[in-house]
Design a protein around this motif. Structure first.
Motif, short mmCIF file in Angstrom:
data_model
loop_
_atom_site.label_atom_id
_atom_site.label_comp_id
_atom_site.label_asym_id
_atom_site.label_seq_id
_atom_site.Cartn_x
_atom_site.Cartn_y
_atom_site.Cartn_z
N ASP A 28 0.81 -1.22 0.00
CA ASP A 28 0.00 0.00 0.00
C ASP A 28 0.84 1.27 0.00
O ASP A 28 0.37 2.34 -0.38
N ALA A 29 2.10 1.16 0.43
CA ALA A 29 2.98 2.32 0.48
C ALA A 29 3.63 2.60 -0.88
O ALA A 29 4.32 3.60 -1.04
N PHE A 30 3.41 1.73 -1.85
CA PHE A 30 4.06 1.85 -3.16
C PHE A 30 3.14 2.51 -4.17
O PHE A 30 1.95 2.24 -4.23
N GLU A 31 3.73 3.38 -5.00
CA GLU A 31 3.03 3.87 -6.18
C GLU A 31 2.88 2.72 -7.18
O GLU A 31 3.59 1.72 -7.09
N ASP A 32 1.97 2.89 -8.14
CA ASP A 32 1.75 1.82 -9.12
C ASP A 32 3.03 1.43 -9.84
O ASP A 32 3.33 0.24 -10.01
N TYR A 33 3.83 2.43 -10.26
CA TYR A 33 5.04 2.10 -11.02
C TYR A 33 6.06 1.37 -10.14
O TYR A 33 6.80 0.51 -10.62
N GLU A 34 6.06 1.69 -8.82
CA GLU A 34 6.99 1.03 -7.92
C GLU A 34 6.61 -0.43 -7.69
O GLU A 34 7.47 -1.31 -7.68
N LEU A 35 5.31 -0.68 -7.51
CA LEU A 35 4.86 -2.06 -7.30
C LEU A 35 5.05 -2.87 -8.58
O LEU A 35 5.49 -4.03 -8.54
N LEU A 36 4.77 -2.25 -9.72
CA LEU A 36 4.98 -2.95 -11.00
C LEU A 36 6.46 -3.21 -11.22
O LEU A 36 6.84 -4.28 -11.72
N GLU A 37 7.30 -2.26 -10.84
CA GLU A 37 8.74 -2.46 -10.93
C GLU A 37 9.17 -3.69 -10.13
O GLU A 37 9.96 -4.53 -10.60
N LEU A 38 8.60 -3.83 -8.94
CA LEU A 38 8.93 -4.97 -8.08
C LEU A 38 8.45 -6.28 -8.70
O LEU A 38 9.16 -7.29 -8.68
N VAL A 39 7.25 -6.28 -9.26
CA VAL A 39 6.73 -7.47 -9.92
C VAL A 39 7.62 -7.86 -11.11
O VAL A 39 7.94 -9.03 -11.31
N LEU A 40 8.03 -6.86 -11.87
CA LEU A 40 8.85 -7.12 -13.05
C LEU A 40 10.21 -7.70 -12.69
O LEU A 40 10.83 -8.39 -13.51
N GLN A 41 10.66 -7.44 -11.48
CA GLN A 41 11.92 -8.04 -11.04
C GLN A 41 11.82 -9.57 -11.03
O GLN A 41 12.82 -10.26 -11.19
N LEU A 42 10.60 -10.07 -10.85
CA LEU A 42 10.40 -11.52 -10.82
C LEU A 42 10.44 -12.14 -12.21
O LEU A 42 10.73 -13.33 -12.36
N VAL A 43 10.14 -11.34 -13.23
CA VAL A 43 9.99 -11.90 -14.58
C VAL A 43 11.05 -11.41 -15.57
O VAL A 43 11.19 -11.98 -16.65
N VAL A 44 11.76 -10.34 -15.22
CA VAL A 44 12.79 -9.79 -16.12
C VAL A 44 14.10 -9.72 -15.34
O VAL A 44 14.37 -8.74 -14.65
N PRO A 45 14.93 -10.73 -15.40
CA PRO A 45 16.18 -10.73 -14.64
C PRO A 45 17.21 -9.76 -15.20
O PRO A 45 17.24 -9.49 -16.40
N ARG A 46 18.02 -9.23 -14.29
CA ARG A 46 19.20 -8.44 -14.66
C ARG A 46 18.85 -7.26 -15.57
O ARG A 46 19.52 -7.00 -16.55
N ARG A 47 17.79 -6.55 -15.24
CA ARG A 47 17.43 -5.36 -16.01
C ARG A 47 16.85 -4.32 -15.07
O ARG A 47 16.20 -4.65 -14.08
N ASP A 48 17.07 -3.05 -15.40
CA ASP A 48 16.46 -1.96 -14.64
C ASP A 48 14.97 -1.94 -14.97
O ASP A 48 14.58 -1.56 -16.07
N THR A 49 14.15 -2.37 -14.03
CA THR A 49 12.72 -2.52 -14.33
C THR A 49 11.90 -1.26 -14.04
O THR A 49 10.71 -1.23 -14.36
#
Length: 231
Positions: A28-49
């Protein structure tokens, strides 16, 4: 190395800091782009998400829009390959299943209306074609089944009232909630929506089947025919 990519060590450190912040503060403390960035860390390795997350939100309009997007549209985004697209769609399916499980608890469905709306929006708000689904309820208004009965075009789904009631009888349902989406985004009911709903009510009532509501889902919200006093 890509021009927009962070050095590997810096990127790894950034990912770790984001994860630690999530564990400390929660989503709940995350903006949409921040939470999506975190999710993308699970699916896109070794990249600035972070940049990828902002690109996806700009392209698809919202957090939910990203996960509801068709795989072929996601595949056009630079930085997403077949595997990462598949992972995004898996995450969407997990979210939908979670929502469905929440409304299938033993409590009556009418007592968990907000969960029902959230579930329907997750399922249908960003579909590109119309989809007509039926929620079948028992005498205690608990969910028996959730079925997509028809799919149609961008602005029409054929619905056959007698088929709706036939399926209700097959489930031994005593109540129904109808749900369909408007891909245009505007959830306002059409005259055809109202007419079809009343036809189903007229057939269902003599058989002891109650039609609680017909909910229309759009990107901008939802409409309840009962709430609008059209049912």
């Amino acid at each position: 190395m890509e021009a927009d990519a962070k050095p590997e060590a810096d990127n790894a450190g950034h990912r770790q800091r984001v994860r630690e912040r999530f564990l400390k503060l929660g989503g709940d403390a995350f903006e949409d782009y921040e939470l999506l960035e975190l999710v993308l860390q699970l699916v896109v390795p070794r990249r600035d998400t972070k940049k990828l997350a902002k690109t996806l939100l700009k392209e698809f309009g919202s957090f939910s829009g990203v996960f509801s997007a068709a795989p072929e549209r996601l595949a056009k985004i630079d930085g997403l390959g077949d595997t990462s697209v598949a992972h995004i769609k898996v995450i969407q399916s997990v979210a939908v299943r979670f929502g469905r499980d929440r409304i299938k608890l033993e409590k009556p469905l009418l007592a968990s209306w907000s969960e029902l709306i959230d579930y329907c929006r997750a399922q249908m708000a960003y579909e590109s074609i119309e989809q007509f689904r039926i929620l079948f309820l028992d005498k205690k208004n608990r969910l028996i089944a959730d079925e997509v009965q028809q799919t149609g075009t961008v602005d029409h789904t054929p619905v056959y009232p007698r088929e709706v009631i036939k399926r209700a009888l097959e489930h031994s349902a005593t109540a129904l909630i109808l749900v369909h989406n408007h891909p245009s985004g505007d959830p306002a009911p059409s005259s055809a929506d109202v007419r079809m709903t009343r036809e189903i009510t007229d057939i269902a009532k003599p058989l002891g089947i109650t039609l609680h509501d017909h909910i229309i889902i759009g990107k901008s919200g939802h409409a309840s025919l009962r709430g609008l006093k059209l049912l």
